[in-house]
Write a protein that holds these residues in place. Structure first.
Motif, PDB file in Angstrom:
ATOM      1  N   GLY A 110       0.814  -1.207   0.000  1.00 19.92           N
ATOM      2  CA  GLY A 110       0.000   0.000   0.000  1.00 19.92           C
ATOM      3  C   GLY A 110       0.847   1.256   0.000  1.00 19.92           C
ATOM      4  O   GLY A 110       2.047   1.217   0.256  1.00 19.92           O
ATOM      5  N   ILE A 111       0.172   2.350  -0.323  1.00 21.16           N
ATOM      6  CA  ILE A 111       0.828   3.661  -0.303  1.00 21.16           C
ATOM      7  C   ILE A 111      -0.072   4.623   0.461  1.00 21.16           C
ATOM      8  O   ILE A 111      -1.262   4.752   0.152  1.00 21.16           O
ATOM      9  CB  ILE A 111       1.089   4.193  -1.727  1.00 21.16           C
ATOM     10  CG1 ILE A 111       2.031   3.238  -2.471  1.00 21.16           C
ATOM     11  CG2 ILE A 111       1.668   5.615  -1.678  1.00 21.16           C
ATOM     12  CD1 ILE A 111       2.247   3.574  -3.925  1.00 21.16           C
ATOM     13  N   GLN A 112       0.512   5.257   1.458  1.00 18.26           N
ATOM     14  CA  GLN A 112      -0.208   6.295   2.194  1.00 18.26           C
ATOM     15  C   GLN A 112       0.076   7.610   1.488  1.00 18.26           C
ATOM     16  O   GLN A 112       1.199   8.131   1.533  1.00 18.26           O
ATOM     17  CB  GLN A 112       0.276   6.341   3.647  1.00 18.26           C
ATOM     18  CG  GLN A 112      -0.416   7.390   4.472  1.00 18.26           C
ATOM     19  CD  GLN A 112       0.159   7.474   5.876  1.00 18.26           C
ATOM     20  OE1 GLN A 112       1.029   6.699   6.261  1.00 18.26           O
ATOM     21  NE2 GLN A 112      -0.330   8.422   6.636  1.00 18.26           N
ATOM     22  N   ALA A 113      -0.927   8.147   0.806  1.00 21.48           N
ATOM     23  CA  ALA A 113      -0.761   9.380   0.053  1.00 21.48           C
ATOM     24  C   ALA A 113      -0.509  10.561   0.987  1.00 21.48           C
ATOM     25  O   ALA A 113      -1.023  10.600   2.107  1.00 21.48           O
ATOM     26  CB  ALA A 113      -2.013   9.641  -0.783  1.00 21.48           C
ATOM     27  N   GLU A 114       0.282  11.492   0.509  1.00 20.86           N
ATOM     28  CA  GLU A 114       0.540  12.747   1.225  1.00 20.86           C
ATOM     29  C   GLU A 114       0.917  12.516   2.689  1.00 20.86           C
ATOM     30  O   GLU A 114       0.471  13.227   3.588  1.00 20.86           O
ATOM     31  CB  GLU A 114      -0.660  13.679   1.106  1.00 20.86           C
ATOM     32  CG  GLU A 114      -0.980  14.043  -0.332  1.00 20.86           C
ATOM     33  CD  GLU A 114      -2.181  14.965  -0.472  1.00 20.86           C
ATOM     34  OE1 GLU A 114      -2.926  15.155   0.507  1.00 20.86           O
ATOM     35  OE2 GLU A 114      -2.346  15.509  -1.568  1.00 20.86           O
ATOM     36  N   ALA A 115       1.770  11.537   2.943  1.00 21.44           N
ATOM     37  CA  ALA A 115       2.134  11.156   4.315  1.00 21.44           C
ATOM     38  C   ALA A 115       3.114  12.124   4.959  1.00 21.44           C
ATOM     39  O   ALA A 115       3.087  12.306   6.171  1.00 21.44           O
ATOM     40  CB  ALA A 115       2.712   9.747   4.326  1.00 21.44           C
ATOM     41  N   ILE A 116       3.997  12.715   4.160  1.00 23.03           N
ATOM     42  CA  ILE A 116       4.971  13.645   4.728  1.00 23.03           C
ATOM     43  C   ILE A 116       5.078  14.896   3.868  1.00 23.03           C
ATOM     44  O   ILE A 116       4.876  14.856   2.653  1.00 23.03           O
ATOM     45  CB  ILE A 116       6.366  13.015   4.907  1.00 23.03           C
ATOM     46  CG1 ILE A 116       6.979  12.597   3.564  1.00 23.03           C
ATOM     47  CG2 ILE A 116       6.323  11.849   5.873  1.00 23.03           C
ATOM     48  CD1 ILE A 116       8.444  12.231   3.656  1.00 23.03           C
ATOM     49  N   ARG A 117       5.402  16.000   4.525  1.00 26.11           N
ATOM     50  CA  ARG A 117       5.619  17.276   3.826  1.00 26.11           C
ATOM     51  C   ARG A 117       7.122  17.451   3.655  1.00 26.11           C
ATOM     52  O   ARG A 117       7.863  17.432   4.629  1.00 26.11           O
ATOM     53  CB  ARG A 117       5.041  18.432   4.629  1.00 26.11           C
ATOM     54  CG  ARG A 117       5.124  19.774   3.911  1.00 26.11           C
ATOM     55  CD  ARG A 117       4.547  20.903   4.745  1.00 26.11           C
ATOM     56  NE  ARG A 117       3.179  20.660   5.155  1.00 26.11           N
ATOM     57  CZ  ARG A 117       2.090  20.904   4.414  1.00 26.11           C
ATOM     58  NH1 ARG A 117       2.224  21.373   3.189  1.00 26.11           N
ATOM     59  NH2 ARG A 117       0.893  20.672   4.900  1.00 26.11           N
ATOM     60  N   THR A 118       7.555  17.586   2.414  1.00 25.50           N
ATOM     61  CA  THR A 118       8.968  17.783   2.110  1.00 25.50           C
ATOM     62  C   THR A 118       9.145  19.133   1.436  1.00 25.50           C
ATOM     63  O   THR A 118       8.157  19.801   1.097  1.00 25.50           O
ATOM     64  CB  THR A 118       9.481  16.676   1.166  1.00 25.50           C
ATOM     65  OG1 THR A 118       8.919  16.871  -0.139  1.00 25.50           O
ATOM     66  CG2 THR A 118       9.139  15.282   1.683  1.00 25.50           C
ATOM     67  N   ASP A 119      10.385  19.525   1.205  1.00 34.67           N
ATOM     68  CA  ASP A 119      10.644  20.781   0.489  1.00 34.67           C
ATOM     69  C   ASP A 119      10.049  20.745  -0.915  1.00 34.67           C
ATOM     70  O   ASP A 119       9.694  21.779  -1.476  1.00 34.67           O
ATOM     71  CB  ASP A 119      12.147  21.048   0.405  1.00 34.67           C
ATOM     72  CG  ASP A 119      12.733  21.454   1.753  1.00 34.67           C
ATOM     73  OD1 ASP A 119      11.953  21.818   2.663  1.00 34.67           O
ATOM     74  OD2 ASP A 119      13.970  21.392   1.903  1.00 34.67           O
ATOM     75  N   LYS A 129       4.040   7.583   1.498  1.00 33.46           N
ATOM     76  CA  LYS A 129       4.897   6.576   2.113  1.00 33.46           C
ATOM     77  C   LYS A 129       4.464   5.214   1.577  1.00 33.46           C
ATOM     78  O   LYS A 129       3.283   4.856   1.630  1.00 33.46           O
ATOM     79  CB  LYS A 129       4.775   6.591   3.643  1.00 33.46           C
ATOM     80  CG  LYS A 129       5.596   7.665   4.311  1.00 33.46           C
ATOM     81  CD  LYS A 129       7.075   7.374   4.170  1.00 33.46           C
ATOM     82  CE  LYS A 129       7.926   8.258   5.042  1.00 33.46           C
ATOM     83  NZ  LYS A 129       9.346   7.935   4.908  1.00 33.46           N
ATOM     84  N   VAL A 130       5.429   4.475   1.048  1.00 34.52           N
ATOM     85  CA  VAL A 130       5.200   3.143   0.513  1.00 34.52           C
ATOM     86  C   VAL A 130       5.354   2.157   1.673  1.00 34.52           C
ATOM     87  O   VAL A 130       6.360   2.175   2.370  1.00 34.52           O
ATOM     88  CB  VAL A 130       6.214   2.813  -0.601  1.00 34.52           C
ATOM     89  CG1 VAL A 130       6.007   1.403  -1.132  1.00 34.52           C
ATOM     90  CG2 VAL A 130       6.135   3.853  -1.719  1.00 34.52           C
ATOM     91  N   HIS A 131       4.336   1.313   1.865  1.00 35.26           N
ATOM     92  CA  HIS A 131       4.367   0.298   2.921  1.00 35.26           C
ATOM     93  C   HIS A 131       4.759  -1.037   2.304  1.00 35.26           C
ATOM     94  O   HIS A 131       4.193  -1.462   1.292  1.00 35.26           O
ATOM     95  CB  HIS A 131       2.994   0.182   3.585  1.00 35.26           C
ATOM     96  CG  HIS A 131       2.599   1.410   4.337  1.00 35.26           C
ATOM     97  ND1 HIS A 131       2.769   1.547   5.687  1.00 35.26           N
ATOM     98  CD2 HIS A 131       2.064   2.585   3.913  1.00 35.26           C
ATOM     99  CE1 HIS A 131       2.348   2.731   6.073  1.00 35.26           C
ATOM    100  NE2 HIS A 131       1.919   3.373   5.013  1.00 35.26           N
ATOM    101  N   MET A 132       5.731  -1.708   2.940  1.00 35.63           N
ATOM    102  CA  MET A 132       6.223  -2.985   2.437  1.00 35.63           C
ATOM    103  C   MET A 132       6.322  -3.985   3.586  1.00 35.63           C
ATOM    104  O   MET A 132       6.520  -3.591   4.742  1.00 35.63           O
ATOM    105  CB  MET A 132       7.606  -2.820   1.789  1.00 35.63           C
ATOM    106  CG  MET A 132       7.623  -1.832   0.634  1.00 35.63           C
ATOM    107  SD  MET A 132       9.257  -1.729  -0.158  1.00 35.63           S
ATOM    108  CE  MET A 132       9.136  -3.159  -1.273  1.00 35.63           C
TER     109      MET A 132
END
Length: 182
Positions: A153-162, A168-171
């Protein structure tokens, strides 16, 4: 516990005596690869030495950190976190993976991951490993896939970067079931 792979820097479980080297390497990681972590260098720089010692853990506690050493210098690390909760004790979390830029492309990351898999498999009742990585980190994705991790799965918009919001890709990786004597 030492993990020796021919041609690779020696890898061993870190101890409290390694806290200064571990802190220094991880602060470098937060600075050099800020999108790879959900924590900032400023947040971790403020942590006392006792926090770093607890983070390192031990071979038998709820955390184990491994380090790759080159000429007495810590050049790479990966950590495992174990759950104390009865319903989740069977799974461990892989985190804090980092290899210095000068050591990349030489198999150090793969050797660290193999050592982490061996360390997790040596603990009773650990059946699976989980991790997350920031979307777009293709070298990390290739490394984790090469040792058997699969994306679930992928948690969309999980972190704010520059560069903006990233997922975040879950494995996960299922470890071989322990063999029992017949």
């Amino acid at each position: 516990m030492h993990f020796i792979e021919p041609g690779m820097p020696p890898i061993r479980i870190l101890t409290a005596a390694d806290a200064s080297a571990y802190r220094s390497l991880m602060l470098e990681a937060y600075e050099q690869a800020p999108d790879a972590f959900t924590t900032t260098a400023a947040e971790r720089r403020a942590e006392p030495e006792s926090w770093w010692i607890k983070r390192i853990g031990s071979a038998v506690g709820l955390a184990t950190s491994l380090g790759a050493w080159q000429d007495e210098q810590l050049v790479g690390t990966v950590a495992l976190e174990y759950s104390a909760k009865p319903k989740t004790r069977h799974a461990a979390l892989v985190l804090g993976m980092y290899v210095q830029a000068s050591q990349r492309g030489q198999g150090v990351g793969l050797a660290l991951m193999k050592a982490a898999l061996a360390a997790a498999a040596s603990r009773p009742n650990i059946l699976s490993l989980n991790l997350t990585l920031t979307e777009g980190n293709e070298p990390a994705l290739r490394l984790y896939r090469s040792v058997g991790f699969v994306t679930w799965g992928i948690q969309a918009e999980a972190i704010r970067t520059d560069a903006g919001l990233k997922g975040k890709v879950h494995m996960s990786l299922a470890l071989p079931m322990p063999r029992t004597e017949a």
